[in-house]
Structures are given as structure tokens and as C-alpha cells.
Design a protein around this motif. Sequence first.
Motif, short mmCIF file in Angstrom:
data_model
loop_
_atom_site.label_atom_id
_atom_site.label_comp_id
_atom_site.label_asym_id
_atom_site.label_seq_id
_atom_site.Cartn_x
_atom_site.Cartn_y
_atom_site.Cartn_z
N ASP A 76 5.82 8.56 7.39
CA ASP A 76 6.80 7.61 7.89
C ASP A 76 6.19 6.39 8.58
N LEU A 77 4.92 6.50 8.95
CA LEU A 77 4.28 5.41 9.69
C LEU A 77 2.86 5.22 9.18
N VAL A 78 2.48 3.97 8.97
CA VAL A 78 1.09 3.61 8.65
C VAL A 78 0.59 2.67 9.74
N LEU A 79 -0.52 3.03 10.37
CA LEU A 79 -1.20 2.17 11.33
C LEU A 79 -2.58 1.87 10.77
N HIS A 80 -2.90 0.59 10.61
CA HIS A 80 -4.21 0.20 10.08
C HIS A 80 -4.98 -0.56 11.16
N ALA A 81 -6.11 -0.01 11.55
CA ALA A 81 -6.96 -0.62 12.57
C ALA A 81 -8.11 -1.37 11.90
N CYS A 82 -8.46 -2.52 12.47
CA CYS A 82 -9.56 -3.30 11.90
C CYS A 82 -10.11 -4.24 12.96
N THR A 83 -11.35 -4.66 12.74
CA THR A 83 -12.01 -5.62 13.63
C THR A 83 -12.55 -6.79 12.85
N SER A 84 -13.16 -6.52 11.69
CA SER A 84 -13.79 -7.57 10.90
C SER A 84 -12.76 -8.30 10.03
N HIS A 85 -13.23 -9.34 9.31
CA HIS A 85 -12.39 -10.05 8.34
C HIS A 85 -11.91 -9.06 7.28
N GLN A 86 -10.64 -9.13 6.92
CA GLN A 86 -10.05 -8.14 6.03
C GLN A 86 -9.90 -8.60 4.58
N GLY A 87 -10.55 -9.70 4.22
CA GLY A 87 -10.56 -10.11 2.82
C GLY A 87 -9.63 -11.27 2.49
N ARG A 88 -8.68 -11.56 3.36
CA ARG A 88 -7.79 -12.70 3.20
C ARG A 88 -7.39 -13.19 4.59
N ASP A 89 -7.16 -14.48 4.72
CA ASP A 89 -6.61 -15.03 5.95
C ASP A 89 -5.08 -14.99 5.88
N LEU A 90 -4.45 -14.92 7.06
CA LEU A 90 -3.00 -14.97 7.17
C LEU A 90 -2.34 -13.97 6.22
N TRP A 91 -2.69 -12.71 6.40
CA TRP A 91 -2.31 -11.64 5.48
C TRP A 91 -2.12 -10.37 6.28
N THR A 92 -1.39 -9.40 5.76
CA THR A 92 -1.11 -8.15 6.47
C THR A 92 -1.75 -6.97 5.74
N PRO A 93 -2.96 -6.60 6.11
CA PRO A 93 -3.66 -5.52 5.41
C PRO A 93 -3.00 -4.16 5.54
N ALA A 94 -2.22 -3.94 6.61
CA ALA A 94 -1.55 -2.64 6.75
C ALA A 94 -0.61 -2.36 5.58
N HIS A 95 0.02 -3.40 5.07
CA HIS A 95 0.95 -3.20 3.96
C HIS A 95 0.19 -2.97 2.64
N PHE A 96 -1.01 -3.51 2.52
CA PHE A 96 -1.85 -3.19 1.37
C PHE A 96 -2.19 -1.71 1.39
N VAL A 97 -2.61 -1.20 2.56
CA VAL A 97 -2.95 0.22 2.68
C VAL A 97 -1.72 1.07 2.36
N GLN A 98 -0.57 0.68 2.89
CA GLN A 98 0.66 1.40 2.60
C GLN A 98 0.92 1.48 1.10
N ARG A 99 0.84 0.33 0.43
CA ARG A 99 1.12 0.30 -1.01
C ARG A 99 0.12 1.11 -1.81
N GLU A 100 -1.17 0.99 -1.46
CA GLU A 100 -2.21 1.69 -2.21
C GLU A 100 -2.17 3.20 -2.02
N VAL A 101 -1.81 3.66 -0.82
CA VAL A 101 -1.84 5.10 -0.54
C VAL A 101 -0.50 5.77 -0.79
N LEU A 102 0.59 5.09 -0.42
CA LEU A 102 1.90 5.73 -0.44
C LEU A 102 2.86 5.13 -1.45
N GLY A 103 2.51 4.02 -2.09
CA GLY A 103 3.49 3.28 -2.85
C GLY A 103 4.29 2.41 -1.89
#
Length: 347
Positions: A76-103
Motif C-alpha cells: 500500500d505504500l512505497v517510500l524511496h530514499a535517495c541522496t545522489s542524482h537519480q537520473g533525471r532532474d525535476l522528476w519523481t523516482p518513487a513513482h518509477f520504483v512503484q511502477r517497476e516493482v508493483l505496476g
Amino acid sequence: MRWENVHVAGVGVYLPEEVQTAEQAVAEGRYDATAAAVNGVRAVRVAGPGETGPVMAAEAGRQALARSGHAPQDIDLVLHACTSHQGRDLWTPAHFVQREVLGTHASAAIELRQGCNGVLSGLELAASWAASRPGSGAALVTCGDAWHLPYVDRWTSDDQTVFGDGGSAVVLSARGGFARLLATVSRSDASLEPLYRGMGPWDETPFPDGKPVRLGDRPGEWLLRDKVAYDDVLATVAGNFDETLRQVLEESGTGLHDARWFVHASMIRPIAEWGFGKRLGLDPARTTYEWSLDFGHVGSSDQLMGINHLAETGRLSPGDRVITVGAGTGFMWTAAVLEIEHTPDWP
């Protein structure tokens, strides 16, 4: 906070194949030989093309989910922690992780920027979520970081850290798992916020001069403001850490030296030996520190990597208690205590 029905159901780790040793970095003129000898880090993993932080986090997330026994729709919940650059500016990597892992499934996907305390602070937030929704399933916490030139020089950007690349993940569940989460405690002390901001002017854009970030220079700018600043900072850091650890031990009913394992971040040897070995009287054999020197400081993934290593090598037995601690710039400290319920059968 003491937890009554929150479990660690699965842990996952992803590490790139490329290994870069400290010896190689010294030979190439990228790392000082004296620093290498003193700091003790032997090697790091280096992410290849396309192995961004979110990509590695998603790989780890799929492994953690598979080991947890949960289906994607249980999360029901995805929390994505990060410190370094995540591959794109002005972007939400948590939703990428959500889509890749859970659909597309999950009630919320949220990015955490808590420095090197991201995963453990996420663990406490996810426990709150799982405990307040006991019938709804589980939560996924991930982390992924890759440290690349010219933005970050993994060997020299911070003189107290050598950065390694990788990803990690954990699934927390109210339904069960291989370990119970007994307690978590977090403390934040914003009086230390300027330490890693430094005293220089604000940047109007990211990476303004095109040179590697010099994290190690910022504390010095602030500490030079008066004669007692350094001692005051050490006392404040130690006091907050001690209180965080004291409280989590009390709330979990655990003695420091009764726990089988103590898992902390992978930092340079002088800090680890002083901060944990001498101050706490910890036997290094009860930690994963020596093993971690082959990976360096992998953002906030160090603690999950250590727990995963203990599980994969069969070193966790029913009844064992595991203490894990973290700290992040800002500053924030989190400590957690786990009790192993059964030995994971992970390859």
C-alpha cells in the motif's frame, strides 16, 4: 516507539558488477595513498550505464517483494530514499520504483531525502503505516544511489566517506515475516543543519560550476566560526546518538550487549572504531563492518545490506536480536531493534 505487530517480511539488495578497488584509485592518482591506508575502505561497486539509483532500487525491491511472500497488490505504500542524482532532474523516482516493482498499485509513493538516514527513517514511517492499517497489507521501502563524476568524486568529495553504488529494499508487513520489528526511535537536531550546508552563498541552479561537490569543505566553514564550535558539535552529535540508542533499547527491552548483531553504516575506519568500537565497547565480530569495507558507503543502503548479508550467509537464528542505527545530515538519528523469528532460506 514500540511495535506490537510489525514484521520484516523481505529484504533485497542490488549491487553492480564492476568493482573498483582503493588500490586502483591510488594507482590512477584519484585517491591519496595515506587516506586509503587510514580509512580502510578496500573497494566499491560502480554502476554502469543505465544503472541509476531508481533502477537499482527497483531491482532490490523486486527481490525483497519475492522473498516477502506478498503479491504486488498487497503493498500500500512505497517510500524511496535517495541522496545522489537519480537520473533525471525535476522528476519523481518513487513513482518509477512503484511502477517497476508493483505496476500501478499502491496508495502512495513518496520520496525521502534524509541523507544517509533515509532507509531507517523510512522504516519507522512504514511501520507507522503498517501498524495503522493492519488489514491492508504491507509497505515497501527502497534506496538507490550512484555516485558519478563530474558531479561527485566517490573517493574525494567527502574526506570522511568513500561512496559506493547500489540499491536496497525492505518489505514491512503486519501479517508476518522472518523478523519482528520491536522498536524504532528517531531524533532530529536542526542546530546542526548548517554543518553540511556550509557558509557560502546559495546556488541558484544545481551543479553550478561543473566541478565535483566538495562535501568535506562545508563543515570546516561552519566550525571555524568560533573556538569551541568543534567540541560543541561533537558533544551534540554524541548526545543525540546516545539518547536515540538508549531509548530504543529501553522500548524494545534489549541490552546493548545482549543483542547478537549491531549493524551500522559503512564509514571510514577511524570513525567506526572510535564511534562504535571504543565508545560502545562493541566487539567488531558482532558487526558487519569488516565485510562492508568491500562496498564503501552506499548511501542509506548500508544497514539493509548488512542485514541481508547476515541472512544470506545463515547467521541469523531464531531469538537473535539485531540493533541497527543510522544518522543523516540535517541532523537526524534513527535506531531500530529486530528480533529474528525464523532463519530466512535465501540463496
